[in-house]
Design a protein around this motif. Structure first.
Motif, PDB file in Angstrom:
ATOM      1  N   GLY A 193       1.013  -1.028  -0.228  1.00 25.12           N
ATOM      2  CA  GLY A 193      -0.680   0.278   0.181  1.00 25.12           C
ATOM      3  C   GLY A 193       0.753   0.858  -0.275  1.00 25.12           C
ATOM      4  O   GLY A 193       2.079   1.154  -0.231  1.00 25.12           O
ATOM      5  N   VAL A 194      -0.004   2.102  -0.022  1.00 27.21           N
ATOM      6  CA  VAL A 194       0.979   3.571   0.156  1.00 27.21           C
ATOM      7  C   VAL A 194       0.453   4.896   0.776  1.00 27.21           C
ATOM      8  O   VAL A 194      -0.317   4.940   1.648  1.00 27.21           O
ATOM      9  CB  VAL A 194       1.134   4.559  -0.926  1.00 27.21           C
ATOM     10  CG1 VAL A 194       0.654   5.544  -1.550  1.00 27.21           C
ATOM     11  CG2 VAL A 194       1.339   3.402  -2.783  1.00 27.21           C
ATOM     12  N   VAL A 195       1.545   5.569   1.955  1.00 29.62           N
ATOM     13  CA  VAL A 195       1.547   5.752   2.917  1.00 29.62           C
ATOM     14  C   VAL A 195       1.797   7.348   2.565  1.00 29.62           C
ATOM     15  O   VAL A 195       3.116   7.353   2.111  1.00 29.62           O
ATOM     16  CB  VAL A 195       1.966   5.742   4.267  1.00 29.62           C
ATOM     17  CG1 VAL A 195       1.496   6.641   5.360  1.00 29.62           C
ATOM     18  CG2 VAL A 195       1.749   4.711   4.945  1.00 29.62           C
ATOM     19  N   VAL A 196       0.919   8.218   2.660  1.00 29.16           N
ATOM     20  CA  VAL A 196       1.026   9.650   1.719  1.00 29.16           C
ATOM     21  C   VAL A 196       1.308  10.728   3.338  1.00 29.16           C
ATOM     22  O   VAL A 196       0.276  10.766   4.085  1.00 29.16           O
ATOM     23  CB  VAL A 196       0.267  10.869   1.197  1.00 29.16           C
ATOM     24  CG1 VAL A 196       0.658  11.882   0.683  1.00 29.16           C
ATOM     25  CG2 VAL A 196       0.117   9.868   0.030  1.00 29.16           C
ATOM     26  N   ALA A 197       2.456  10.954   3.761  1.00 34.73           N
ATOM     27  CA  ALA A 197       2.862  11.690   5.042  1.00 34.73           C
ATOM     28  C   ALA A 197       3.986  13.387   4.362  1.00 34.73           C
ATOM     29  O   ALA A 197       4.203  13.433   3.588  1.00 34.73           O
ATOM     30  CB  ALA A 197       4.335  11.307   5.780  1.00 34.73           C
ATOM     31  N   ALA A 251      -7.677  15.858  10.293  1.00 37.49           N
ATOM     32  CA  ALA A 251      -8.191  14.635   9.886  1.00 37.49           C
ATOM     33  C   ALA A 251      -8.530  14.026   8.119  1.00 37.49           C
ATOM     34  O   ALA A 251     -10.213  15.279   8.261  1.00 37.49           O
ATOM     35  CB  ALA A 251      -8.437  13.445  10.170  1.00 37.49           C
ATOM     36  N   GLY A 252      -8.733  13.478   6.910  1.00 36.84           N
ATOM     37  CA  GLY A 252      -9.318  13.829   5.738  1.00 36.84           C
ATOM     38  C   GLY A 252      -9.682  14.403   4.855  1.00 36.84           C
ATOM     39  O   GLY A 252     -10.450  14.627   3.934  1.00 36.84           O
ATOM     40  N   THR A 253      -8.565  15.717   5.638  1.00 36.22           N
ATOM     41  CA  THR A 253      -8.855  17.126   4.424  1.00 36.22           C
ATOM     42  C   THR A 253      -8.630  16.163   3.132  1.00 36.22           C
ATOM     43  O   THR A 253      -9.152  17.131   2.064  1.00 36.22           O
ATOM     44  CB  THR A 253      -7.572  17.771   4.939  1.00 36.22           C
ATOM     45  OG1 THR A 253      -8.241  18.849   6.104  1.00 36.22           O
ATOM     46  CG2 THR A 253      -7.758  19.039   4.057  1.00 36.22           C
ATOM     47  N   SER A 254      -7.639  16.098   2.759  1.00 38.25           N
ATOM     48  CA  SER A 254      -7.344  15.394   1.119  1.00 38.25           C
ATOM     49  C   SER A 254      -7.765  13.849   0.531  1.00 38.25           C
ATOM     50  O   SER A 254      -7.000  13.358  -0.264  1.00 38.25           O
ATOM     51  CB  SER A 254      -5.836  15.383   1.878  1.00 38.25           C
ATOM     52  OG  SER A 254      -4.995  16.424   1.366  1.00 38.25           O
ATOM     53  N   THR A 255      -8.684  13.111   1.764  1.00 42.01           N
ATOM     54  CA  THR A 255      -8.964  12.026   1.363  1.00 42.01           C
ATOM     55  C   THR A 255     -10.252  11.854   0.319  1.00 42.01           C
ATOM     56  O   THR A 255      -9.939  11.137  -0.793  1.00 42.01           O
ATOM     57  CB  THR A 255      -9.695  11.435   2.615  1.00 42.01           C
ATOM     58  OG1 THR A 255     -11.636  12.356   2.754  1.00 42.01           O
ATOM     59  CG2 THR A 255      -9.247  10.760   3.451  1.00 42.01           C
ATOM     60  N   ALA A 256     -10.831  13.508  -0.663  1.00 41.03           N
ATOM     61  CA  ALA A 256     -11.923  13.175  -1.739  1.00 41.03           C
ATOM     62  C   ALA A 256     -10.722  13.277  -2.543  1.00 41.03           C
ATOM     63  O   ALA A 256     -10.465  12.738  -4.065  1.00 41.03           O
ATOM     64  CB  ALA A 256     -12.752  14.425  -1.359  1.00 41.03           C
ATOM     65  N   ILE A 290      -3.272   8.659   4.248  1.00 37.69           N
ATOM     66  CA  ILE A 290      -2.706   9.739   4.076  1.00 37.69           C
ATOM     67  C   ILE A 290      -2.473  10.216   5.264  1.00 37.69           C
ATOM     68  O   ILE A 290      -3.662  10.304   6.214  1.00 37.69           O
ATOM     69  CB  ILE A 290      -3.334  10.754   3.028  1.00 37.69           C
ATOM     70  CG1 ILE A 290      -4.092  10.033   1.540  1.00 37.69           C
ATOM     71  CG2 ILE A 290      -3.298  11.894   2.741  1.00 37.69           C
ATOM     72  CD1 ILE A 290      -4.722  11.322   1.454  1.00 37.69           C
ATOM     73  N   VAL A 291      -1.616  11.356   6.038  1.00 37.97           N
ATOM     74  CA  VAL A 291      -0.887  12.243   7.532  1.00 37.97           C
ATOM     75  C   VAL A 291      -0.933  13.214   6.979  1.00 37.97           C
ATOM     76  O   VAL A 291       0.452  12.986   6.755  1.00 37.97           O
ATOM     77  CB  VAL A 291      -0.155  11.089   7.796  1.00 37.97           C
ATOM     78  CG1 VAL A 291       0.296  11.080   9.294  1.00 37.97           C
ATOM     79  CG2 VAL A 291      -0.454   9.133   8.254  1.00 37.97           C
ATOM     80  N   GLU A 292      -1.738  13.397   7.194  1.00 35.54           N
ATOM     81  CA  GLU A 292      -1.359  15.485   7.596  1.00 35.54           C
ATOM     82  C   GLU A 292      -1.848  15.975   8.954  1.00 35.54           C
ATOM     83  O   GLU A 292      -1.979  15.272   9.858  1.00 35.54           O
ATOM     84  CB  GLU A 292      -2.891  16.051   6.990  1.00 35.54           C
ATOM     85  CG  GLU A 292      -2.753  15.319   5.589  1.00 35.54           C
ATOM     86  CD  GLU A 292      -4.590  15.915   4.495  1.00 35.54           C
ATOM     87  OE1 GLU A 292      -4.309  16.682   3.890  1.00 35.54           O
ATOM     88  OE2 GLU A 292      -5.589  14.998   4.894  1.00 35.54           O
ATOM     89  N   PRO A 293      -0.696  17.263   9.442  1.00 37.86           N
ATOM     90  CA  PRO A 293      -0.283  17.758  10.481  1.00 37.86           C
ATOM     91  C   PRO A 293      -1.791  19.178  10.483  1.00 37.86           C
ATOM     92  O   PRO A 293      -1.782  19.308  11.501  1.00 37.86           O
ATOM     93  CB  PRO A 293       0.457  18.493  10.410  1.00 37.86           C
ATOM     94  CG  PRO A 293       0.335  18.854   7.942  1.00 37.86           C
ATOM     95  CD  PRO A 293       0.440  17.553   7.938  1.00 37.86           C
ATOM     96  N   VAL A 333      -8.969   4.499   1.621  1.00 36.43           N
ATOM     97  CA  VAL A 333      -8.737   5.761   1.996  1.00 36.43           C
ATOM     98  C   VAL A 333      -8.270   6.183   3.536  1.00 36.43           C
ATOM     99  O   VAL A 333     -10.078   5.985   3.975  1.00 36.43           O
ATOM    100  CB  VAL A 333      -8.649   6.634   0.853  1.00 36.43           C
ATOM    101  CG1 VAL A 333      -8.265   8.387   1.285  1.00 36.43           C
ATOM    102  CG2 VAL A 333      -8.145   6.781  -0.843  1.00 36.43           C
ATOM    103  N   LEU A 334      -7.487   5.968   4.125  1.00 32.27           N
ATOM    104  CA  LEU A 334      -7.391   6.123   5.569  1.00 32.27           C
ATOM    105  C   LEU A 334      -6.965   8.033   5.639  1.00 32.27           C
ATOM    106  O   LEU A 334      -5.596   7.426   5.814  1.00 32.27           O
ATOM    107  CB  LEU A 334      -7.380   5.180   6.061  1.00 32.27           C
ATOM    108  CG  LEU A 334      -6.591   5.638   7.838  1.00 32.27           C
ATOM    109  CD1 LEU A 334      -8.265   5.554   8.547  1.00 32.27           C
ATOM    110  CD2 LEU A 334      -5.997   4.517   8.425  1.00 32.27           C
TER     111      LEU A 334
END
Length: 300
Positions: A185-189, A242-247, A236-239, A260-261
């Motif tokens: 899978g992919v994790v976006v930091a 949570a969920g800002t970029s899931t769409a 997607i891990v954002e500072p 997508v988490l």
């Protein structure tokens, strides 16, 4: 190492000396740091006081005259409080500028919830035409600021006290960068989340992408990272919220079955303000919390 905000002050002061097109608009925050620049350029360094709506309006007015305004205060006072002015004075009038925030989601917990802005990127995401940079290191903040100052568009640069141990390349137009490659899978930091994500995914067979520019969202980069799998699992891990970029991730993967988490700052207000590390842990954004949630997601 200096902070991103320190680097912003030194870099912007230098840019004001070099480029007569640039102007700086402040609302008290960082006023002392820009004292020498204000004395050197009294016509292009303006402190409007604690008047955040005027801060945005003055910056947009400068843009209408042909200047390139850099507008700065805490994120909650730069995006949330004067949002109508951001929407109309910059967006509706079709002018460009650089909004540079400090404070982030919980950089100064002692300031209370008034000085926290986990929803800033999500709020800007309702507007068209904004580029959003989230550097994870002072060197990255400097490079992204220089790029923004040299351009003409509408740019938001989100600075934070939290920083990764080392800087990564952020060339012009750079999308997501692969820091680690795997097959599960992919994790976006995003920005300052990278070090915690790398620690949390140690030993997991996942690809880690690093993002310092989140808008426009690098849909092509995410699809490349997913590869030729018949389905995709993405975290997607954002500072910030949570969920800002899931769409955006869902849109990028629309032609592929996917999950997508979105991990980030929760909506609940934490009223015992504590320290920044305690906020990271409370929102599950420290290495331990991320390990539990990322590992659990990929084990399903």
């Amino acid at each position: 190492m200096d902070t991103m905000r320190d680097r912003f002050i030194t870099t912007t002061s230098q840019l004001l000396d070099e480029d007569p097109r640039l102007a700086l608009v402040l609302a008290e925050i960082s006023r002392d740091g820009f004292g020498p620049a204000a004395r050197a350029h009294p016509d292009r360094v303006v402190n409007v006081g604690i008047r955040e709506q005027l801060l945005i309006g003055a910056g947009a007015g400068m843009a209408l005259t042909g200047l390139r305004p850099i507008v700065h205060t805490f994120a909650s006072f730069l995006v949330e409080r004067p949002f109508e002015q951001v929407k109309l004075d910059f967006g509706h009038q079709g002018v460009g500028g650089v909004l540079v925030s400090a404070g982030g989601s919980y950089d100064w917990p002692a300031g209370g919830f008034t000085h926290m802005s986990p929803g800033d990127v999500a709020l800007l995401d309702t507007l068209d035409g904004w580029t959003v940079h989230v550097p994870g290191h002072p060197d990255e903040a400097e490079e992204l600021l220089r790029q923004a100052a040299a351009g003409d568009g509408r740019v938001y640069v989100r600075l934070s006290v939290q920083s990764n141990e080392r800087a990564r390349p952020v060339g012009a137009g750079a999308g997501f960068t692969a820091v680690r490659e795997g097959t599960d899978g992919v994790v976006v930091a995003v920005g300052p989340m990278l070090d915690n994500v790398l620690a949390a995914t140690e030993g997991l067979d996942v690809t880690v992408l690093y993002a310092t520019t989140v808008r426009p969202f690098d849909a092509a980069g995410l699809r490349r990272a997913v590869g030729d799998h018949v389905a995709a699992d993405v975290v997607i891990v954002e500072p910030y919220l949570a969920g800002t970029s899931t769409a955006a991730a869902n849109d990028a993967l629309a032609e592929l079955p996917h999950r997508v988490l979105g991990l980030g700052v929760g909506r609940a207000e934490l009223r015992k303000y504590g320290e920044m590390d305690e906020h990271l842990a409370a929102h599950g954004l420290d290495a331990r919390g991320l390990r539990e949630r990322i590992g659990g997601f990929f084990r399903r």
